[in-house]
Scaffold this motif. Sequence first.
Motif, PDB file in Angstrom:
ATOM      1  N   THR A 345       0.837  -0.966  -0.058  1.00  8.64           N
ATOM      2  CA  THR A 345       0.020   0.001  -0.046  1.00  8.64           C
ATOM      3  C   THR A 345       0.779   1.328  -0.139  1.00  8.64           C
ATOM      4  O   THR A 345       0.534   2.177  -0.492  1.00  8.64           O
ATOM      5  CB  THR A 345      -0.773   0.103   1.258  1.00  8.64           C
ATOM      6  N   ILE A 346       2.095   1.218   0.717  1.00  2.00           N
ATOM      7  CA  ILE A 346       2.732   2.319   0.574  1.00  2.00           C
ATOM      8  C   ILE A 346       3.223   2.839  -0.715  1.00  2.00           C
ATOM      9  O   ILE A 346       3.296   4.118  -1.207  1.00  2.00           O
ATOM     10  CB  ILE A 346       4.056   2.046   1.365  1.00  2.00           C
ATOM     11  N   GLY A 347       3.637   1.907  -1.596  1.00  2.00           N
ATOM     12  CA  GLY A 347       4.073   2.552  -2.928  1.00  2.00           C
ATOM     13  C   GLY A 347       2.742   2.779  -3.774  1.00  2.00           C
ATOM     14  O   GLY A 347       3.173   3.947  -4.286  1.00  2.00           O
ATOM     15  N   PHE A 348       1.702   2.209  -3.683  1.00  2.00           N
ATOM     16  CA  PHE A 348       0.641   2.650  -4.328  1.00  2.00           C
ATOM     17  C   PHE A 348       0.135   4.135  -3.862  1.00  2.00           C
ATOM     18  O   PHE A 348      -0.263   5.123  -4.701  1.00  2.00           O
ATOM     19  CB  PHE A 348      -0.686   1.512  -3.995  1.00  2.00           C
ATOM     20  N   SER A 349       0.154   4.396  -2.750  1.00  2.00           N
ATOM     21  CA  SER A 349      -0.028   5.817  -1.935  1.00  2.00           C
ATOM     22  C   SER A 349       1.151   6.674  -2.565  1.00  2.00           C
ATOM     23  O   SER A 349       0.499   7.877  -2.600  1.00  2.00           O
ATOM     24  CB  SER A 349      -0.179   5.531  -0.572  1.00  2.00           C
ATOM     25  N   SER A 350       2.178   6.199  -2.464  1.00  2.00           N
ATOM     26  CA  SER A 350       3.132   7.445  -2.956  1.00  2.00           C
ATOM     27  C   SER A 350       2.808   7.791  -4.313  1.00  2.00           C
ATOM     28  O   SER A 350       3.114   9.099  -4.692  1.00  2.00           O
ATOM     29  CB  SER A 350       4.695   6.782  -3.033  1.00  2.00           C
ATOM     30  N   PHE A 351       2.596   6.991  -5.243  1.00  2.00           N
ATOM     31  CA  PHE A 351       2.255   7.294  -6.621  1.00  2.00           C
ATOM     32  C   PHE A 351       1.233   8.266  -6.774  1.00  2.00           C
ATOM     33  O   PHE A 351       1.100   9.233  -7.407  1.00  2.00           O
ATOM     34  CB  PHE A 351       1.735   6.040  -7.262  1.00  2.00           C
ATOM     35  N   GLY A 352       0.030   8.058  -5.774  1.00  2.00           N
ATOM     36  CA  GLY A 352      -1.263   8.904  -5.856  1.00  2.00           C
ATOM     37  C   GLY A 352      -0.614  10.598  -5.386  1.00  2.00           C
ATOM     38  O   GLY A 352      -0.928  11.305  -5.948  1.00  2.00           O
ATOM     39  N   VAL A 353       0.111  10.346  -4.315  1.00  2.00           N
ATOM     40  CA  VAL A 353       0.382  11.590  -3.763  1.00  2.00           C
ATOM     41  C   VAL A 353       1.389  12.474  -4.468  1.00  2.00           C
ATOM     42  O   VAL A 353       1.572  13.582  -4.689  1.00  2.00           O
ATOM     43  CB  VAL A 353       1.068  11.481  -2.126  1.00  2.00           C
ATOM     44  N   LEU A 354       2.499  11.763  -5.152  1.00  2.00           N
ATOM     45  CA  LEU A 354       3.224  12.562  -6.017  1.00  2.00           C
ATOM     46  C   LEU A 354       2.541  12.887  -7.288  1.00  2.00           C
ATOM     47  O   LEU A 354       2.889  14.095  -7.947  1.00  2.00           O
ATOM     48  CB  LEU A 354       4.464  11.538  -6.647  1.00  2.00           C
ATOM     49  N   ALA A 355       1.463  12.462  -7.637  1.00  2.00           N
ATOM     50  CA  ALA A 355       0.674  12.817  -8.767  1.00  2.00           C
ATOM     51  C   ALA A 355      -0.124  14.222  -8.362  1.00  2.00           C
ATOM     52  O   ALA A 355       0.176  15.111  -9.076  1.00  2.00           O
ATOM     53  CB  ALA A 355      -0.422  11.586  -9.475  1.00  2.00           C
ATOM     54  N   TYR A 356      -0.453  14.113  -7.082  1.00  2.00           N
ATOM     55  CA  TYR A 356      -1.026  15.156  -6.470  1.00  2.00           C
ATOM     56  C   TYR A 356      -0.148  16.568  -6.231  1.00  2.00           C
ATOM     57  O   TYR A 356      -0.590  17.520  -6.839  1.00  2.00           O
ATOM     58  CB  TYR A 356      -1.475  14.621  -5.129  1.00  2.00           C
ATOM     59  N   TYR A 357       1.014  16.257  -5.998  1.00  2.00           N
ATOM     60  CA  TYR A 357       1.856  17.356  -6.040  1.00  2.00           C
ATOM     61  C   TYR A 357       2.561  17.828  -7.234  1.00  2.00           C
ATOM     62  O   TYR A 357       2.873  18.902  -7.439  1.00  2.00           O
ATOM     63  CB  TYR A 357       3.199  17.038  -5.128  1.00  2.00           C
TER      64      TYR A 357
END
Length: 421
Positions: A345-357
Amino acid sequence: MNTPAPPAEGPELKRRLGVLDAVVIGLGSMIGAGVFAVLAPAAGAAGPGLLLGLALAAVVAYCNATSSARLAARYPASGGTYVYGRERLGDFWGYLAGWAFVVGKTASCAAMALTVGSYVWPGQAHAVAVATVVALTAVSYRGTQKSALLTRGIVAIVLAVLAAVVTACLAGGTADTARLDIGSDVTVGGVLQAAGLLFFAFAGYARIATLGEEVRDPARTIPRAIPIALGITLMVYAAVAVTVLAVLGPERLGHATAPLVDAVRAAGVPSLAPVVRVGAAVAALGSLLALILGVSRTTLAMARDRHLPHTLAAVHPRFHVPYRAVLAVGAIVAVLAATVDVRGTIGFSSFGVLAYYAIANAAAFTLTPAEGRPPRAVPVVGLIGCTALAFALPPTAAASGAVVLALGAAVHGLRKTINHR
């Protein structure tokens, strides 16, 4: 495009949070998620290059924090980059930012809840996780002041535990600074992947921006709170990463399931292990509480614009919180906590947050000097850094994240087509 968004229809949230409250909420998110959950997989990716990955993640996080702070001061409303993207780049980009945040951080909520369960009662981790989500949803329902007070206590406990870990490792005399040397086995791809994973731990300052409508004097408070929270977190991360890496070495750290517990045992202080386990559970509680706050506020903003069901835009007349959004987020996270595995879940969440930023940096680039634009290099480096780190993540995480973003874009396009008929 250069004027702040007009006030949203319906009741507004009450401005109660000061600089200290906002800093504490950011610390509760960043420190809780990072130190206990990310060091091991990041070390597995970068080996002795872990510290390079930490430095790279910090640079990207600084750019994102600076861009977010300038935008939040300009648009002090709930929703964070969902609002900034909509106002500066157009409806689609704001929607995509909100989609990435809500989906990615909902997964993070489940991961933090399961972290609590795995430390408190490993044999019943899912049941404990669900109970934790229900309890913290109730806290969030009662208002941000109570949430900020609880988070302040959690942060104090976690910082005390981390200070004890660093002290024990240094006093144990087992640290070997040679293990910090960067050798030929360090690769650019490994460092980038480690930075992408570590970025998950720095993303807590988003909670400060998404609470913009509940912060007193946001034009002054938010730009101060974000860099303070980020700076404190970086110092804590660096101290813990250096000592744990020196005690365990990159290979052992990369395979550790509870790296800080292994570190104090290797340092000859096994009696500290139970304290570290309690600290890990408390840290995850702090992260989960701040995540529920942030996701529910972005849900509120999207519901106000009818990108999500408008019923979720309701604000409680007594507690002044988006109570339906809080309950909806809590219910979804509880279901996930009962069914998913914390791994991956950490990698999946990181992708979403990086897209957000990435969208936040693009929005900040459009600010004028009169609107408080940051130096041009800041959003440029932030945008490039977010994109590079997102696609350097483990292939499964990057692919699933890209699919979810594409799904969000398709939903937006379908909704727009239906509305135009």
